[in-house]
Design an enzyme around this catalytic site. Structure first.
Site, mmCIF file in Angstrom:
data_model
loop_
_atom_site.group_PDB
_atom_site.id
_atom_site.type_symbol
_atom_site.label_atom_id
_atom_site.label_comp_id
_atom_site.label_asym_id
_atom_site.label_seq_id
_atom_site.Cartn_x
_atom_site.Cartn_y
_atom_site.Cartn_z
ATOM 1 N N ARG A 237 0.850 -1.196 0.000
ATOM 2 C CA ARG A 237 0.000 0.000 0.000
ATOM 3 C C ARG A 237 0.880 1.238 0.000
ATOM 4 N NH1 ARG A 237 -1.948 -1.086 6.285
ATOM 5 N NH2 ARG A 237 -0.749 0.593 7.189
ATOM 6 N N ASN B 47 -4.740 7.308 4.346
ATOM 7 C CA ASN B 47 -4.467 6.512 5.557
ATOM 8 C C ASN B 47 -2.992 6.629 5.904
ATOM 9 O OD1 ASN B 47 -5.777 4.283 7.366
ATOM 10 N ND2 ASN B 47 -3.726 3.536 6.891
ATOM 11 N N GLU B 48 -2.724 7.094 7.106
ATOM 12 C CA GLU B 48 -1.358 7.149 7.651
ATOM 13 C C GLU B 48 -0.328 7.657 6.643
ATOM 14 O OE1 GLU B 48 -0.388 3.393 9.514
ATOM 15 O OE2 GLU B 48 -1.529 3.904 11.301
ATOM 16 N N GLU C 120 -7.531 4.292 15.279
ATOM 17 C CA GLU C 120 -7.272 2.849 15.358
ATOM 18 C C GLU C 120 -6.678 2.578 16.736
ATOM 19 O OE1 GLU C 120 -4.741 1.552 12.153
ATOM 20 O OE2 GLU C 120 -5.988 2.481 10.633
ATOM 21 N N GLU D 153 -2.092 -9.261 7.053
ATOM 22 C CA GLU D 153 -2.337 -9.041 8.475
ATOM 23 C C GLU D 153 -3.074 -10.187 9.170
ATOM 24 O OE1 GLU D 153 -3.883 -5.020 8.771
ATOM 25 O OE2 GLU D 153 -1.892 -4.193 8.362
ATOM 26 N N HIS E 64 -2.659 -10.400 12.950
ATOM 27 C CA HIS E 64 -3.110 -9.236 13.727
ATOM 28 C C HIS E 64 -4.476 -9.536 14.331
ATOM 29 C CE1 HIS E 64 -3.903 -5.069 14.731
ATOM 30 N NE2 HIS E 64 -2.726 -4.717 14.252
HETATM 31 C C1 GAL Z 1 -1.979 0.735 10.751
HETATM 32 C C2 GAL Z 1 -2.895 0.800 9.561
HETATM 33 C C3 GAL Z 1 -3.917 -0.310 9.534
HETATM 34 C C4 GAL Z 1 -3.292 -1.607 9.919
HETATM 35 C C5 GAL Z 1 -2.700 -1.460 11.288
HETATM 36 C C6 GAL Z 1 -2.116 -2.736 11.836
HETATM 37 O O1 GAL Z 1 -0.731 1.164 10.338
HETATM 38 O O2 GAL Z 1 -3.497 2.048 9.424
HETATM 39 O O3 GAL Z 1 -4.464 -0.401 8.244
HETATM 40 O O4 GAL Z 1 -2.335 -1.955 8.982
HETATM 41 O O5 GAL Z 1 -1.675 -0.504 11.248
HETATM 42 O O6 GAL Z 1 -1.601 -2.536 13.137
#
Ligand code: GAL
Length: 682
Positions: free
Chosen positions: A114, A152-153, A352, A400, A403
């Site tokens: 990404r 995003n980020e 998040e 992920e 996660h």
């Molecule tokens: C952030 C991100 C999410 C996911 C998350 C995992 O960096 O915005 O999409 O990847 O970390 O911890």
């Protein structure tokens, strides 16, 4: 259509990040209803869903997103939609490979994860505006859509800078607008050094690929330029969202301890900042900073350290606000925006929130029991209006899968879910964080500091964090602010690493010193706005205020120490020790032994104190003395025990994995205790 905004919330609200595109449609309703039943109010969606919104060039498929939004709304949830530009689809890259970013090593970063775009690319900007408009026209006035997250980020995956041909030509134009002539640029950067003088704009390269270190002034301007590219990229989206989606807020989800771009600049057009809080993963930062106590990383492996997370909460709470010189953002804010604008506006969100294991740190310990509840409570106590968990259900595909989410892979509740279910958010009412201490932080100082740390282990974040940690360990609430913000109303202002000084900033600090006590750390005002050192040497523009000048600095190898004596007590400086020649200031402590023997280590001039040595015990002693003198009573807390105040409530926290007794109060392991003023142990 008029947005049907709910009334201002009176207490903490919760949300979740969800990915309807990751699960079969027949589960959407069950999941949405379960989210609502869990007490969640918001759901954030679609930040990586471009390939589903526009499967082929110009061919939009909104049916699934219409249905997902309808399903959330029917369950009573409010939707935060994201522009999907963090994940450009394969067809776009195939057609326009030139939008891919280029790394510092000169290699093109390819498709496959990404953030594979370059914000300087005019082609990508066009597609970013197009998809943003298409989304905003379709959903901008949807009654369930209450706000937007851009992209995003920014900067994730080392993408805050791109070294592409598009960046090169934009950088040259940016420099021309900033300096007017190459002579002025040569002077500002000091290009006579090593014959680096430029005669035309086209001669200026990007600051990568040179034989050795490039001129730090060149690198500084490239970082400023790259921040501006992210800011204007985002502003183009924000302008469209404001036009098509009136009354909705716009925010962005930043990362913790990320210095790749100037977040203050990028936040100018937002209603409030958000950040993504992963306390166990972010703790790794402490391990990387050799300046910080390495035991923290082990002792708090299952909760994260309260100050590592707290620092970022305080940083993002103060991110959006007016600077003294005004901002550069051209997009008007929509003052009617948010259903969540409260009196302490603008507030912040945790967009998040870690609610189980992460997958991206070198090791990813299982969080302690109670950690999710503790993290949520702390975020609220530091001013968060909303805490939104990442993610609803653990992913069963792709990068992920390791996660966690609130639900396990099989769809059953994980421990985080149980802790969220047990939360009583009414115990977390909204209110102000009553900070009487400000800590100054800015990205330009960070950049110039970290470009030439000069001693192994010296790091801007670590130095700044050392001061923050002392303030938090004596029970104080802290506002983290850009140095050019309004500094009125604070008893004490701490500037641990304010390396970059301009004449305007110096005047602003002089004004602040009339009402507050100022404390500066090492390397204060070592550089001017263009990255040179002042002709008169450190402290340049700030010399009058500080009443001294720099005498010498010592860069200590790992394992070396320099003794400092203050009031008969001896401290050990590590990594860095600088001495001063007072000119009006008086000396509070001196170095003993070594090449700095007898020279001033801590000086004071009126309301201003400067600490020249990096020693955590010395910093603690000086700060506590100044705080007491300024009427801010420090209360020493045991390691891992913290107090955070919001409105009428004080949150007493124990981040240790063992019980602690404090002031006669038994605090269970990993626990948060919201107390009314009268209940706080004296
Ligand atoms: C952030 C991100 C999410 C996911 C998350 C995992 O960096 O915005 O999409 O990847 O970390 O911890």
């Amino acid at each position: 259509m008029t947005p049907s905004h709910p009334p201002h919330p009176s207490h903490l609200e919760l949300g979740v990040c969800d990915y309807p595109e990751h699960v079969p449609q027949d589960r959407w309703q069950t999941y949405a209803e379960a989210q609502k039943a869990l007490g969640l109010r918001f759901v954030r969606i679609a930040e990586f869903a471009w390939s589903r919104m526009e499967p082929r060039p110009g061919e939009y498929d909104w049916a699934w997103l219409d249905e997902a939004t309808r399903t959330y709304a029917a369950a009573g949830l409010e939707v935060v939609l994201c522009t999907p530009t963090a994940a450009p689809p394969a067809w776009l890259i195939e057609r326009h490979p030139e939008i891919l970013p280029v790394g510092r090593d000169g290699r093109v970063k390819t498709f496959g994860s990404r953030r594979h775009y370059d914000p300087s690319s005019p082609v990508f900007r066009e597609h970013s505006r197009r998809i943003t408009r298409a989304m905003a026209e379709r959903y901008g006035q949807h009654p369930a859509v209450v706000g937007w997250q851009t992209d995003n980020e920014f900067g994730w995956g080392d993408t805050a800078q791109s070294y592409s041909p598009a960046a090169l030509s934009a950088f040259r134009r940016w420099l021309e607008a900033r300096y007017g002539t190459t002579q002025a640029l040569n002077e500002a950067w000091g290009n006579v050094f090593w014959s680096m003088e430029y005669g035309t704009w086209d001669q200026i390269p990007l600051p990568n690929g040179a034989v050795a270190e490039v001129n730090p002034s060149h690198a500084l301007d490239f970082l400023r330029f790259s921040s501006d590219q992210i800011a204007t990229f985002q502003e183009e989206q924000v302008a469209i969202l404001r036009e098509c989606s009136p009354g909705r807020f716009v925010t962005h989800n930043y990362m913790g301890f990320f210095g790749g771009f100037d977040h203050y600049r990028v936040s100018e057009c937002l209603d409030f900042a958000s950040w993504d809080s992963y306390p166990t993963g972010t703790l790794e930062a402490v391990r990387e900073w050799k300046l910080a106590d390495p035991r923290l990383a082990l002792d708090f492996a299952r909760t994260g350290h309260p100050d590592v997370t707290g620092f970022n909460h305080d940083l993002y709470r103060g991110m959006v606000g007016r600077s003294v010189g005004g901002g550069q953002c051209s997009v008007e804010k929509d003052r009617t925006h948010s259903p969540l604008t409260t009196d302490h506006s603008p507030g912040f969100w945790v967009m998040e929130q870690q609610c189980g294991q992460v997958n991206w740190a070198p090791s990813n310990p299982l969080p302690a029991r109670g950690a999710v509840e503790l993290w949520t409570a702390q975020a609220w106590a530091h001013g968060a209006d909303v805490v939104s968990y990442f993610r609803w259900r653990a992913a069963t595909m792709a990068q992920e899968v390791l996660h966690s989410g609130l639900l396990r892979h099989g769809g059953r509740p994980d421990r985080g879910y149980e802790e969220v279910a047990a939360l009583d958010t009414a115990r977390f009412p909204n209110g102000e964080v009553p900070a009487r201490v400000a800590l100054l932080h800015d990205y330009e100082s960070l950049w110039v500091y970290n470009m030439q740390p000069h001693a192994e282990g010296m790091n801007y974040w670590a130095q700044t964090f050392a001061y923050y940690r002392v303030l938090r360990s004596v029970g104080l609430d802290v506002d983290i602010l850009h140095p050019d913000r309004d500094l009125g109303g604070y008893a004490v202002i701490v500037a641990p690493a304010l390396t970059l000084m301009t004449p305007e900033r110096a005047r602003h600090l002089e004004a602040a010193a009339r009402h507050s006590h100022l404390i500066f750390g090492p390397r204060t005002a070592f550089r001017t706005g263009s990255g040179r050192t002042p002709e008169e040497g450190q402290f340049g523009e700030l010399s009058g205020l500080v009443g001294a000048s720099l005498l010498r600095y010592d860069s200590l190898c790992a394992g070396m120490g320099q003794e400092v004596v203050a009031g008969g007590v001896s401290h050990l400086a590590r990594h860095w020790a600088e001495s001063y020649e007072p000119d009006g200031a008086h000396t509070l402590s001196r170095y003993r032994g070594g090449p700095l023997d007898g020279e001033s280590a801590v000086i004071r001039h009126g309301n201003v104190t400067v600490i020249g040595a990096h020693s955590e015990t010395l910093i603690a002693e000086v700060l506590e003395e100044v705080l007491s003198g300024a009427g801010v009573q420090p209360t020493r807390l045991p390691e891992g025990v913290r107090l955070s105040r919001r409105g009428e409530v004080t949150l007493l926290q124990n981040w240790n994995s063992h019980a602690v007794t404090w002031q006669g109060q038994e605090l269970g392991p990993v626990s948060a205790h919201p107390l009314r003023r009268s209940e706080v142990p004296a």
